[in-house]
Design a protein around this motif. Structure first.
Motif, PDB file in Angstrom:
ATOM      1  N   ILE A 127       0.834  -1.199   0.000  1.00 46.02           N
ATOM      2  CA  ILE A 127       0.000   0.000   0.000  1.00 46.02           C
ATOM      3  C   ILE A 127       0.869   1.248   0.000  1.00 46.02           C
ATOM      4  O   ILE A 127       0.622   2.198  -0.752  1.00 46.02           O
ATOM      5  N   CYS A 128       1.894   1.263   0.866  1.00 39.60           N
ATOM      6  CA  CYS A 128       2.774   2.437   0.940  1.00 39.60           C
ATOM      7  C   CYS A 128       3.485   2.670  -0.391  1.00 39.60           C
ATOM      8  O   CYS A 128       3.605   3.812  -0.847  1.00 39.60           O
ATOM      9  N   GLY A 129       3.957   1.595  -1.017  1.00 40.59           N
ATOM     10  CA  GLY A 129       4.635   1.734  -2.307  1.00 40.59           C
ATOM     11  C   GLY A 129       3.701   2.259  -3.380  1.00 40.59           C
ATOM     12  O   GLY A 129       4.075   3.127  -4.183  1.00 40.59           O
ATOM     13  N   LEU A 130       2.466   1.769  -3.397  1.00 38.72           N
ATOM     14  CA  LEU A 130       1.488   2.234  -4.378  1.00 38.72           C
ATOM     15  C   LEU A 130       1.137   3.697  -4.141  1.00 38.72           C
ATOM     16  O   LEU A 130       1.041   4.493  -5.090  1.00 38.72           O
ATOM     17  N   ASN A 131       0.952   4.062  -2.873  1.00 42.73           N
ATOM     18  CA  ASN A 131       0.636   5.457  -2.554  1.00 42.73           C
ATOM     19  C   ASN A 131       1.757   6.395  -2.996  1.00 42.73           C
ATOM     20  O   ASN A 131       1.510   7.467  -3.562  1.00 42.73           O
ATOM     21  N   GLN A 132       2.981   5.987  -2.729  1.00 43.69           N
ATOM     22  CA  GLN A 132       4.122   6.832  -3.106  1.00 43.69           C
ATOM     23  C   GLN A 132       4.261   6.942  -4.617  1.00 43.69           C
ATOM     24  O   GLN A 132       4.767   7.944  -5.129  1.00 43.69           O
ATOM     25  N   LEU A 133       3.794   5.933  -5.344  1.00 48.86           N
ATOM     26  CA  LEU A 133       3.826   5.976  -6.804  1.00 48.86           C
ATOM     27  C   LEU A 133       2.787   6.957  -7.348  1.00 48.86           C
ATOM     28  O   LEU A 133       3.060   7.693  -8.308  1.00 48.86           O
ATOM     29  N   PHE A 134       1.608   6.985  -6.726  1.00 45.78           N
ATOM     30  CA  PHE A 134       0.512   7.786  -7.266  1.00 45.78           C
ATOM     31  C   PHE A 134       0.484   9.220  -6.758  1.00 45.78           C
ATOM     32  O   PHE A 134      -0.122  10.087  -7.401  1.00 45.78           O
ATOM     33  N   PRO A 177       2.863  11.623  -6.726  1.00 48.83           N
ATOM     34  CA  PRO A 177       3.373  12.562  -7.736  1.00 48.83           C
ATOM     35  C   PRO A 177       2.451  12.669  -8.961  1.00 48.83           C
ATOM     36  O   PRO A 177       2.319  13.756  -9.544  1.00 48.83           O
ATOM     37  N   ARG A 178       1.821  11.582  -9.347  1.00 48.28           N
ATOM     38  CA  ARG A 178       0.903  11.617 -10.484  1.00 48.28           C
ATOM     39  C   ARG A 178      -0.307  12.503 -10.169  1.00 48.28           C
ATOM     40  O   ARG A 178      -0.761  13.279 -11.012  1.00 48.28           O
ATOM     41  N   LEU A 179      -0.804  12.378  -8.948  1.00 52.73           N
ATOM     42  CA  LEU A 179      -1.945  13.204  -8.552  1.00 52.73           C
ATOM     43  C   LEU A 179      -1.542  14.668  -8.407  1.00 52.73           C
ATOM     44  O   LEU A 179      -2.338  15.570  -8.684  1.00 52.73           O
ATOM     45  N   ASP A 180      -0.311  14.901  -7.957  1.00 53.80           N
ATOM     46  CA  ASP A 180       0.193  16.281  -7.878  1.00 53.80           C
ATOM     47  C   ASP A 180       0.164  16.948  -9.259  1.00 53.80           C
ATOM     48  O   ASP A 180      -0.198  18.118  -9.394  1.00 53.80           O
ATOM     49  N   LYS A 239      -7.444  13.739  -2.052  1.00 56.78           N
ATOM     50  CA  LYS A 239      -6.995  12.367  -2.302  1.00 56.78           C
ATOM     51  C   LYS A 239      -5.507  12.221  -1.979  1.00 56.78           C
ATOM     52  O   LYS A 239      -5.082  11.212  -1.399  1.00 56.78           O
ATOM     53  N   ILE A 240      -4.718  13.228  -2.353  1.00 55.81           N
ATOM     54  CA  ILE A 240      -3.285  13.205  -2.040  1.00 55.81           C
ATOM     55  C   ILE A 240      -3.082  13.145  -0.530  1.00 55.81           C
ATOM     56  O   ILE A 240      -2.270  12.359  -0.020  1.00 55.81           O
ATOM     57  N   ARG A 241      -3.835  13.972   0.197  1.00 55.21           N
ATOM     58  CA  ARG A 241      -3.716  13.990   1.658  1.00 55.21           C
ATOM     59  C   ARG A 241      -4.105  12.639   2.261  1.00 55.21           C
ATOM     60  O   ARG A 241      -3.473  12.150   3.194  1.00 55.21           O
ATOM     61  N   GLU A 242      -5.140  12.029   1.704  1.00 58.64           N
ATOM     62  CA  GLU A 242      -5.582  10.711   2.175  1.00 58.64           C
ATOM     63  C   GLU A 242      -4.467   9.669   2.009  1.00 58.64           C
ATOM     64  O   GLU A 242      -4.197   8.878   2.917  1.00 58.64           O
ATOM     65  N   LEU A 243      -3.819   9.680   0.856  1.00 57.84           N
ATOM     66  CA  LEU A 243      -2.749   8.702   0.598  1.00 57.84           C
ATOM     67  C   LEU A 243      -1.545   8.955   1.494  1.00 57.84           C
ATOM     68  O   LEU A 243      -0.909   8.011   1.983  1.00 57.84           O
ATOM     69  N   ARG A 244      -1.213  10.231   1.708  1.00 55.00           N
ATOM     70  CA  ARG A 244      -0.068  10.552   2.567  1.00 55.00           C
ATOM     71  C   ARG A 244      -0.319  10.130   4.006  1.00 55.00           C
ATOM     72  O   ARG A 244       0.563   9.578   4.679  1.00 55.00           O
ATOM     73  N   GLU A 245      -1.536  10.407   4.510  1.00 55.24           N
ATOM     74  CA  GLU A 245      -1.847  10.042   5.891  1.00 55.24           C
ATOM     75  C   GLU A 245      -1.826   8.527   6.068  1.00 55.24           C
ATOM     76  O   GLU A 245      -1.355   8.023   7.089  1.00 55.24           O
TER      77      GLU A 245
END
Length: 313
Positions: free
Chosen positions: A126-133, A135-138, A159-165
């Motif tokens: 999950i962490c790896g997928l979040n870190q991948l997406f 920058p794409r969402l940015d 959505k970015i904030r959700e993935l970071r948290e």
């Protein structure tokens, strides 16, 4: 993109036709407005969800197969409580949050090993997928801002904030080169509060103190709610019996930079994850090597407080 819009147009025409067929004198039922995401954001989220579901589904299948082997051994040995614990674990797969990562009671050691392996792989994935997406969402957010789509940019930022948290929540504690656990620089605490309560933050952990006759955190009107630290459940043990009165809890172990921290109130709501409300602000102070957060909460009724404790820059 053509195949995406044709069904939407067909659905719109169908809805219009249904509205036109409404008998006279009968008002058409009002539907709650649906949030329409920008196409670029919707595509990113769809791809993210598909990859996440695929990865977690694969891990679930692997863990289930391993657990069923352990289950077979427990059944043959006549250990029904252990077998029930394994079935309970299988029903909760895949495990994607810390509060669900604790082994059920009576879970045999072989199944605990499977659970820990599954949790480590799921959290890392999950962490790896979040870190991948992220920058794409940015990039999507920047493009939407250029187009003047403020609502779309805000939805993307959410959505970015959700993935970071989630990444912060699932990432393992950082270790220093010598193997010593490094102090966290930021964490959240959520608790049901009714009346004056104090959260004490020390270098080795946090604990609750109730100085007066108010309800202990999580105990208002017979409730038995946990405190959540970075989303992980903590059921404080108290020195004295009873739901109210002066008392001090045990310590939740977490390395902090106390007393060099500050507190921020993230939200106050009637229900956990509920609508944010305005209450009397929390205050903080430093006492010796402690950082003390005082939640006065003089208003009626208990509320869920979510606090963010951050290291001083």
């Amino acid at each position: 993109m053509k195949s995406f819009f044709i069904p939407c147009a067909t659905l719109l025409l169908s809805c219009m036709a249904s509205a036109q067929q409404t008998p006279p004198g009968q008002a058409a039922a009002k539907e709650s407005p649906k949030v329409v995401l920008p196409a670029a954001l919707a595509l990113e989220i769809a791809e993210y969800d598909a990859k996440r579901d695929e990865g977690l589904g694969r891990l679930k299948s692997q863990a289930k197969t391993q657990l069923e082997e352990v289950l077979k051994d427990q059944m043959q040995a006549g250990k029904l409580e252990e077998a029930n614990a394994i079935n309970q674990l299988i029903a909760t797969l895949p495990v994607t949050s810390p509060e669900k990562a604790n082994p059920p009671e009576k879970l045999p050691s072989a199944a605990v090993t499977v659970l820990k392996d599954h949790v480590n792989k799921a959290f890392a994935g999950i962490c790896g997928l979040n870190q991948l997406f992220i920058p794409r969402l940015d990039k999507v957010k920047v493009d939407l801002l250029k187009l003047g789509d403020l609502a779309g940019a805000n939805a993307t930022e959410a959505k970015i904030r959700e993935l970071r948290e989630e990444t912060d929540l699932l990432s393992p504690p950082k270790q220093t080169p010598g193997g010593r656990e490094e102090s966290v620089t930021e964490f959240t605490v959520e608790a049901l509060i009714d009346g004056g309560s104090q959260l004490h933050v020390t270098k080795e952990g946090i604990y609750w103190m109730v100085p007066g006759g108010e309800a202990k955190p999580g105990k208002h009107e017979g409730a038995n709610e946990a405190t959540y630290v970075n989303g992980s459940r903590w059921k404080p043990n108290w020195r004295l019996e009873g739901d109210r009165g002066p008392d001090t809890s045990d310590v939740y172990a977490i390395k902090t930079t106390a007393p060099k921290v500050i507190v921020e109130t993230v939200s106050v709501s009637k229900k956990r994850f509920g609508k944010n409300e305005t209450r009397t602000p929390v205050v903080s102070s430093v006492k010796d090597d402690h950082f003390v957060v005082t939640i006065r909460d003089p208003e009626g009724g208990s509320r869920w407080y979510k606090l963010r404790i951050k290291a001083v820059p």
